[in-house]
Enzyme design. Structure first.
Site: not given
Ligand code: PGA
Length: 252
Positions: A169, A175, A11, A215, A97, A99, A9
């Site tokens: 997730e 993140g 983003k 992560s 997601h 976010e 992803n």
């Molecule tokens: P990350 O993000 O691997 O940077 O923690 C995962 C995600 O948001 O799908």
């Protein structure tokens, strides 16, 4: 056997040139891997989907979208529909997601409609969900995950799950550099399968791929992927570097 999937992803990262370059480099670096049934997915931003689809043509890499609107068309300034994505060769869309849920107020009800639009258009979704840190601390994480799934997905028929990839997730791991332990991931994935089995059938539960996200990096991917109910990963930060993403794909 369930399909193994590693999805990146991207983003809000990579302009057109950078997106094309990353796909080009990734094509090259995964050539040596024996991937057979493993799916490799990348999700660039909307404006770079068309050029990314072209760049990924005739390769193992699938290009998917990070979001879409549930309506077919109409007065929804700034939005994009399932049909528009399909018309440029995008067949899969990440939905829900954290976010999107946090910064853009996406609700379970809206997500249920988005999932319906995916199915109407004979597309596929990578459906994301997961608990907040406070949910885990108060030991409500199973309850939260169950309600996210039941509110957005459990109106579907069992056969619809052929078009659904689940991505657990935990929000506290996205993140942050803090990953759920492989045991925590396995525990939740097994729970997810159990509630799907309860609502539908063992067959539906056994067939759906459940990705872990939060992560994931080269150093922890192998251990997380070794768990029986973890069928791959949704990768954020580490998907932006070819070497790291390739190492994660290799770990599956
Ligand atoms: P990350 O993000 O691997 O940077 O923690 C995962 C995600 O948001 O799908």
């Amino acid at each position: 056997m369930r399909t193994k999937i590693v999805a990146g992803n991207w983003k809000l990262n990579n302009n057109k040139k950078e997106s094309k370059q990353l796909i080009k480099d990734l094509k090259e670096s995964i050539k040596k891997l024996k991937l057979k049934d493993t799916r490799v997915i990348v999700a660039p931003t909307f404006v770079n989907l068309s050029s990314s689809v072209k760049e990924a043509k005739k390769s193992k890499i699938e290009v998917v979208a990070q979001n879409m609107h549930q309506a077919k068309n109409g007065a929804f300034t700034g939005e994009i529909s399932a049909d528009m994505l399909k018309a440029i060769g995008v067949e899969t869309v990440i939905l829900g997601h954290s976010e999107r849920r946090t910064y853009f107020n996406e609700t379970d009800a809206a997500l249920a409609e988005k999932v319906d639009a995916i199915l109407e258009n004979k597309m596929e979704t990578i459906f994301c969900f997961g608990e907040l840190l406070e949910d885990r601390k108060s030991e409500n994480h199973f309850k939260v995950v169950e309600s996210q799934l039941s509110n957005a997905l459990f109106h579907l028929k069992g056969e619809d799950f052929k078009s659904i990839i689940l991505a657990y997730e935990p929000v506290w791991a996205i993140g942050t550099g803090e990953t759920a332990s492989p045991e925590q991931a396995q525990e939740m994935h097994a729970f997810i399968r159990s509630i799907i089995e309860k609502k539908y059938t063992k067959e539906v539960a056994e067939k759906v791929s459940i990705l872990y996200g939060g992560s994931v990096k080269p150093a922890n991917a192998e251990e997380i992927f070794s768990k029986p109910d973890v069928d791959g990963g949704l990768i954020g930060g580490a998907a932006l570097k070819v070497a790291d993403f390739t190492a994660i794909i290799k770990a599956i």
